[in-house]
Design a protein around this motif. Sequence first.
Motif, PDB file in Angstrom:
ATOM      1  N   ASN A  50       0.828  -1.198   0.000  1.00 12.41           N
ATOM      2  CA  ASN A  50       0.000   0.000   0.000  1.00 12.41           C
ATOM      3  C   ASN A  50       0.868   1.255   0.000  1.00 12.41           C
ATOM      4  O   ASN A  50       1.757   1.414   0.831  1.00 12.41           O
ATOM      5  N   TYR A  51       0.616   2.155  -0.949  1.00 14.77           N
ATOM      6  CA  TYR A  51       1.444   3.350  -1.088  1.00 14.77           C
ATOM      7  C   TYR A  51       1.354   4.261   0.133  1.00 14.77           C
ATOM      8  O   TYR A  51       2.335   4.895   0.522  1.00 14.77           O
ATOM      9  N   GLN A  52       0.162   4.356   0.730  1.00 16.32           N
ATOM     10  CA  GLN A  52       0.030   5.197   1.909  1.00 16.32           C
ATOM     11  C   GLN A  52       0.833   4.625   3.077  1.00 16.32           C
ATOM     12  O   GLN A  52       1.467   5.369   3.837  1.00 16.32           O
ATOM     13  N   THR A  53       0.834   3.306   3.207  1.00 20.63           N
ATOM     14  CA  THR A  53       1.640   2.670   4.246  1.00 20.63           C
ATOM     15  C   THR A  53       3.122   2.917   4.003  1.00 20.63           C
ATOM     16  O   THR A  53       3.873   3.239   4.930  1.00 20.63           O
ATOM     17  N   GLU A  54       3.541   2.782   2.758  1.00 21.05           N
ATOM     18  CA  GLU A  54       4.939   3.040   2.425  1.00 21.05           C
ATOM     19  C   GLU A  54       5.312   4.479   2.784  1.00 21.05           C
ATOM     20  O   GLU A  54       6.398   4.749   3.329  1.00 21.05           O
ATOM     21  N   GLY A  55       4.400   5.416   2.501  1.00 20.14           N
ATOM     22  CA  GLY A  55       4.640   6.805   2.856  1.00 20.14           C
ATOM     23  C   GLY A  55       4.791   6.998   4.359  1.00 20.14           C
ATOM     24  O   GLY A  55       5.640   7.778   4.822  1.00 20.14           O
ATOM     25  N   ARG A  56       3.992   6.286   5.143  1.00 17.64           N
ATOM     26  CA  ARG A  56       4.096   6.388   6.606  1.00 17.64           C
ATOM     27  C   ARG A  56       5.423   5.824   7.101  1.00 17.64           C
ATOM     28  O   ARG A  56       6.015   6.328   8.063  1.00 17.64           O
ATOM     29  N   ILE A  57       5.897   4.766   6.436  1.00 22.58           N
ATOM     30  CA  ILE A  57       7.192   4.185   6.815  1.00 22.58           C
ATOM     31  C   ILE A  57       8.314   5.191   6.570  1.00 22.58           C
ATOM     32  O   ILE A  57       9.210   5.368   7.404  1.00 22.58           O
ATOM     33  N   TYR A  58       8.263   5.871   5.427  1.00 23.98           N
ATOM     34  CA  TYR A  58       9.276   6.888   5.151  1.00 23.98           C
ATOM     35  C   TYR A  58       9.190   8.030   6.165  1.00 23.98           C
ATOM     36  O   TYR A  58      10.216   8.571   6.602  1.00 23.98           O
ATOM     37  N   ALA A  59       7.967   8.390   6.557  1.00 23.33           N
ATOM     38  CA  ALA A  59       7.804   9.453   7.549  1.00 23.33           C
ATOM     39  C   ALA A  59       8.450   9.050   8.876  1.00 23.33           C
ATOM     40  O   ALA A  59       9.114   9.869   9.532  1.00 23.33           O
ATOM     41  N   ARG A  60       8.261   7.813   9.263  1.00 18.87           N
ATOM     42  CA  ARG A  60       8.876   7.328  10.500  1.00 18.87           C
ATOM     43  C   ARG A  60      10.401   7.404  10.407  1.00 18.87           C
ATOM     44  O   ARG A  60      11.084   7.816  11.359  1.00 18.87           O
ATOM     45  N   TYR A  61      10.931   7.009   9.241  1.00 19.45           N
ATOM     46  CA  TYR A  61      12.379   7.077   9.029  1.00 19.45           C
ATOM     47  C   TYR A  61      12.868   8.521   9.120  1.00 19.45           C
ATOM     48  O   TYR A  61      13.903   8.809   9.744  1.00 19.45           O
ATOM     49  N   ILE A  62      12.125   9.448   8.507  1.00 16.11           N
ATOM     50  CA  ILE A  62      12.516  10.861   8.524  1.00 16.11           C
ATOM     51  C   ILE A  62      12.495  11.409   9.944  1.00 16.11           C
ATOM     52  O   ILE A  62      13.436  12.076  10.388  1.00 16.11           O
ATOM     53  N   LEU A  63      11.436  11.136  10.692  1.00  8.32           N
ATOM     54  CA  LEU A  63      11.319  11.668  12.053  1.00  8.32           C
ATOM     55  C   LEU A  63      12.406  11.128  12.965  1.00  8.32           C
ATOM     56  O   LEU A  63      12.897  11.830  13.855  1.00  8.32           O
ATOM     57  N   THR A  64      12.835   9.883  12.731  1.00  8.97           N
ATOM     58  CA  THR A  64      13.875   9.273  13.560  1.00  8.97           C
ATOM     59  C   THR A  64      15.260   9.771  13.192  1.00  8.97           C
ATOM     60  O   THR A  64      16.087  10.054  14.065  1.00  8.97           O
ATOM     61  N   ASN A  65      15.522   9.907  11.891  1.00 11.26           N
ATOM     62  CA  ASN A  65      16.881  10.190  11.426  1.00 11.26           C
ATOM     63  C   ASN A  65      17.109  11.619  10.942  1.00 11.26           C
ATOM     64  O   ASN A  65      18.251  12.092  10.926  1.00 11.26           O
ATOM     65  N   HIS A  66      16.038  12.306  10.528  1.00 14.57           N
ATOM     66  CA  HIS A  66      16.179  13.668   9.985  1.00 14.57           C
ATOM     67  C   HIS A  66      15.023  14.531  10.500  1.00 14.57           C
ATOM     68  O   HIS A  66      14.230  15.064   9.703  1.00 14.57           O
ATOM     69  N   PRO A  67      14.913  14.694  11.813  1.00 11.59           N
ATOM     70  CA  PRO A  67      13.732  15.357  12.387  1.00 11.59           C
ATOM     71  C   PRO A  67      13.597  16.831  12.027  1.00 11.59           C
ATOM     72  O   PRO A  67      12.513  17.399  12.172  1.00 11.59           O
ATOM     73  N   ASN A  68      14.671  17.459  11.562  1.00 10.14           N
ATOM     74  CA  ASN A  68      14.621  18.872  11.193  1.00 10.14           C
ATOM     75  C   ASN A  68      14.686  19.079   9.686  1.00 10.14           C
ATOM     76  O   ASN A  68      15.002  20.178   9.211  1.00 10.14           O
ATOM     77  N   ALA A  69      14.392  18.031   8.922  1.00  4.63           N
ATOM     78  CA  ALA A  69      14.510  18.094   7.460  1.00  4.63           C
ATOM     79  C   ALA A  69      13.554  19.116   6.854  1.00  4.63           C
ATOM     80  O   ALA A  69      12.432  19.331   7.346  1.00  4.63           O
ATOM     81  N   LYS A  70      14.017  19.731   5.766  1.00  2.00           N
ATOM     82  CA  LYS A  70      13.165  20.549   4.915  1.00  2.00           C
ATOM     83  C   LYS A  70      12.827  19.691   3.699  1.00  2.00           C
ATOM     84  O   LYS A  70      13.657  19.486   2.817  1.00  2.00           O
ATOM     85  N   ILE A  71      11.606  19.183   3.675  1.00  2.00           N
ATOM     86  CA  ILE A  71      11.221  18.146   2.714  1.00  2.00           C
ATOM     87  C   ILE A  71      10.644  18.767   1.451  1.00  2.00           C
ATOM     88  O   ILE A  71       9.747  19.615   1.501  1.00  2.00           O
ATOM     89  N   GLY A  72      11.170  18.321   0.309  1.00  2.00           N
ATOM     90  CA  GLY A  72      10.597  18.684  -0.981  1.00  2.00           C
ATOM     91  C   GLY A  72       9.989  17.451  -1.617  1.00  2.00           C
ATOM     92  O   GLY A  72      10.672  16.435  -1.782  1.00  2.00           O
ATOM     93  N   VAL A  73       8.710  17.526  -1.938  1.00  2.00           N
ATOM     94  CA  VAL A  73       7.993  16.383  -2.509  1.00  2.00           C
ATOM     95  C   VAL A  73       7.917  16.536  -4.023  1.00  2.00           C
ATOM     96  O   VAL A  73       7.431  17.558  -4.528  1.00  2.00           O
ATOM     97  N   LEU A  74       8.408  15.543  -4.733  1.00  3.14           N
ATOM     98  CA  LEU A  74       8.250  15.456  -6.188  1.00  3.14           C
ATOM     99  C   LEU A  74       7.353  14.258  -6.454  1.00  3.14           C
ATOM    100  O   LEU A  74       7.690  13.141  -6.074  1.00  3.14           O
TER     101      LEU A  74
END
Length: 409
Positions: free
Chosen positions: A160-184
């Motif tokens: 599921n693409y939405q689940t995959e997106g949530r997994i990436y969000a978890r990775y970002i919050l754990t490893n790059h909590p101050n990231a400036k995210i650009g979505v393409l």
Amino acid sequence: MSLFTSTVTRGAACAAAFALAFASSGAFAQKRYDPGATDTEIKIGQTMPFSGPASAYSTIAKVQAAYFKMINDQGGINGRKINLIQYDDAYNPPKTVEQVRKLVESDEVLLTFQILGTAPNAAVQKYLNGKKVPQLFTSTGAARFTDPKNFPWTMGYNPNYQTEGRIYARYILTNHPNAKIGVLYQNDDFGKDYVIGLKAGLGAKAAAMIVAEIPYEVTDPTIDSQIVRLKSLGVDLVYDITTPKFSAQAIRKIAELDWHPVHILDINSQSVGGVMKPAGFENAQGVVSVNYGKDPGDPTWDNDPGMKKWRAFMDKYYPEGDKNSSFNTYGYGVAQTLETVLRQCGDDLTRENVMRQAANLKDLSYDLSLPGIIITTSPTDFRVIKQLQMIRFKGERWESFGPIINDDD
């Protein structure tokens, strides 16, 4: 009536009931067919982008045709040969509609299999459900294709693409909590589902962390301008939801700009041969994604029995195919899953039973599944792949890291 007569009568009645029950079991079940199935053949229909902007995926169809050629050489499935009819839809939804109507109304296939793409599948979903023709193992992870209540004849295959997106969000919050995210993202349900998942996973932090959401169209010649814009906005983490042609362009353009953001890439574009090599291995270092299958380029699996079996298959049935492409391992794995469904159907090759068996897969693990990855479905759960593992590109291959992540986590 004597006791003897009564006992015999009751015994005969019981025997008759037992015989009827036994006859209705698989052992003596009568053969049942819908259009597309006979004593000797099972006819399956498929559209794929053999041309157009997503033609890199066409190797999936080629490896699946080769797989069923192998099955036919081995005697078929329950004595029946597989007739896989494939048409080019060029990743163009109106063309998908035309070709799928031809498959159903002229070719009279038993089911459609692995139609590729969110928009192409969406274009024929209501038609196939109205006709009660299985739209089986669609090659997309959009949530609308695992909705048995509203679309009982449609079953997606991909995570599921939405689940995959949530997994990436978890990775970002754990490893790059101050990231400036650009979505393409691709400007259709495919891209939008990933954005929904990311925002859901980031929660209250989404508004502050996402500084840009830039779409592209599948008809665009390049996405260079989108990449340049992301850099100009100060993005330091690119959330890249693209198909192979554009994924390779994004990786190359980021390198040309001497820009070094964290780069997250969706699962659909992780092929080493189809994306990373054309983009340049030196440009792809550190790209992050997810996977659920063994990477054919990873020496970890060189002596793995499943990988050896796949390579032997490729040597014999698809020698021109790229043995470093995850598209070819993917296509093989989905074909194995369909084989299981058809074998479970036995001699009841009705469309209704095809869906019943597809919704009755139990703890399956195939040749190229990562250890710990299993497939289980039910009448209320049409999700096929529900487990993933994070991967990172290093050298000329992907490396896994972290635990197996369950969809329900």
